[in-house]
Design a protein around this motif. Structure first.
Motif, mmCIF file in Angstrom:
data_model
loop_
_atom_site.group_PDB
_atom_site.id
_atom_site.type_symbol
_atom_site.label_atom_id
_atom_site.label_comp_id
_atom_site.label_asym_id
_atom_site.label_seq_id
_atom_site.Cartn_x
_atom_site.Cartn_y
_atom_site.Cartn_z
ATOM 1 N N SER A 1 0.831 -1.215 0.000
ATOM 2 C CA SER A 1 0.000 0.000 0.000
ATOM 3 C C SER A 1 0.859 1.257 0.000
ATOM 4 N N LEU A 2 2.068 1.164 0.551
ATOM 5 C CA LEU A 2 2.951 2.324 0.623
ATOM 6 C C LEU A 2 3.803 2.509 -0.630
ATOM 7 N N GLU B 1 5.035 3.624 -3.855
ATOM 8 C CA GLU B 1 4.711 4.750 -4.741
ATOM 9 C C GLU B 1 3.556 5.609 -4.232
ATOM 10 N N ARG B 2 3.215 5.477 -2.966
ATOM 11 C CA ARG B 2 2.177 6.344 -2.417
ATOM 12 C C ARG B 2 2.721 7.765 -2.274
#
Length: 377
Positions: free
Chosen positions: A137-138, A140-141
């Motif tokens: 989920s992190l 390239e967030r």
């Protein structure tokens, strides 16, 4: 008697030429064989790297860290050649494909761990859960450089920042023993390595023979599959390798714009990418075991329509590989200086060769009736 011998020789030549002819289906099927073998070797080398990293994490030392680093370099040799199978929505980089978790770059080191001047930066020095779901989920967030997984995350965790002009990063093994958050750093490295292996395994499975997978569909694709192969070669050659990976770095002269900056492995990335393109064109791949996989090739298919263009592509690819091998490490020193600096000229030679081969690849595609070929990323 002489007339008879001439007739036999001519007949033998005709039979040989006929036997050498290939068709679209043979080329597509052989491509699938080559892709499968290449991903098998990439996955196997990644698993060997994982084993070396596990040994290092179990007993951190200067020697076990170097062994892990060496295994990363070895695994990159095999992954780099597989990048010629991208850019047409295959299992590696479809909308749901794992490529962004495998090889995304450039990487902002401070997103993962502490760096010079920001010792407490990054996920490792926070209270963020180190789980697969969280790291995915992190990734390239909030920005393309916020890379949390893949080859380059592992590279950074093994080498640390490259703060030297003459060597790769100099991360100490004590970062995994007595340094702050050493346990979380080890957990992070172990997890992202496992994630990389899992992602490569998912791609390798899609190219296995006799399965209900992408390969089965691809082998039925005929001319459309041939176009996909050309798109992959042209895009890697011009848009990605010559453009994103080399010209950008030449323009900025910035270490942060090179592909494998922490390990100073960019020169090898360029070689293996160029070699991967050549592998596909010639339908020939030398495996880790030394076994040679070869068969009906795109080169042969084009030569049946336009021998001169096929020869031009082959010559350009040989020149590209040779020019890439001439780049001297570290790459970040090659790109620095005025336009006529020896290093910059060596790197620029690769760009020019890749441009030439892309133009001739477009001509080769036209020889097979493919009128438009996208070579941009």
């Amino acid at each position: 008697m002489k007339k008879l011998l001439v007739a036999i020789a001519c007949a033998s030549f005709a039979l040989s030429a006929q036997a050498a002819e290939v068709n679209t289906q043979q080329v597509v099927s052989q491509y699938a064989v080559l892709v499968s073998a290449s991903y098998q070797d990439s996955l196997a080398s990644a698993r060997e790297m994982q084993a070396k990293i596990d040994v290092f994490l179990a007993a951190p030392s200067a020697d076990s860290l170097k062994a892990a680093q060496d295994s990363w370099r070895e695994a990159r040799e095999w992954y780099g050649q597989t990048e010629a199978f991208r850019f047409y929505g295959g299992p590696i980089d479809s909308e749901t494909g794992p490529e962004g978790f495998i090889n995304a770059w450039p990487l902002d080191e401070a997103y993962i761990d502490g760096v010079k001047g920001k010792a407490k930066a990054g996920i490792i020095n926070s209270k963020t859960p180190i789980t697969e779901a969280k790291l995915r989920s992190l990734n390239e967030r909030g920005g393309e450089e916020n890379i949390a997984t893949g080859w380059h995350a592992i590279e950074f965790l093994l080498w640390g920042q490259d703060l030297s002009k003459d060597s790769a990063g100099q991360r100490a093994f004590t970062d995994y023993t007595t340094a702050p958050n050493a346990k979380r750093r080890a957990e992070y490295l172990k997890l992202v390595t496992q994630m990389l292996v899992n992602d490569l395994a998912s791609v390798e499975k899609e190219w296995q023979a006799n399965g209900k997978n992408f390969r089965a569909q691809f082998e039925k694709g005929g001319d459309d599959s041939i176009k996909k192969i050309f798109t992959s070669l042209g895009t890697l050659s011009r848009g990605e390798l010559a453009g994103e990976r080399i010209e950008v770095a030449l323009d900025t002269q910035n270490q942060e714009d090179e592909h494998s900056c922490f390990a100073d492995n960019t020169h090898r990335d360029i070689v293996t990418n160029a070699k991967g393109i050549q592998n596909v064109w010639e339908a020939r791949f030398v495996r880790r075991s030394g076994e040679v996989v070869s068969g009906a090739s795109l080169k042969q298919l084009v030569a049946q329509k336009d021998a001169a263009t096929a020869d031009a592509v082959s010559a350009d690819m040989a020149a590209s590989v040779k020019a890439a091998e001439a780049i001297q490490a570290p790459f970040d020193r090659e790109i620095v200086g005025k336009k006529d600096a020896p290093g910059r000229k060596r790197v620029q030679a690769v760009v020019e060769s890749l441009k030439n081969q892309t133009k001739n690849l477009v001509n080769a595609a036209k020889a097979l009736g493919i009128k438009r070929l996208n070579t941009s990323v």
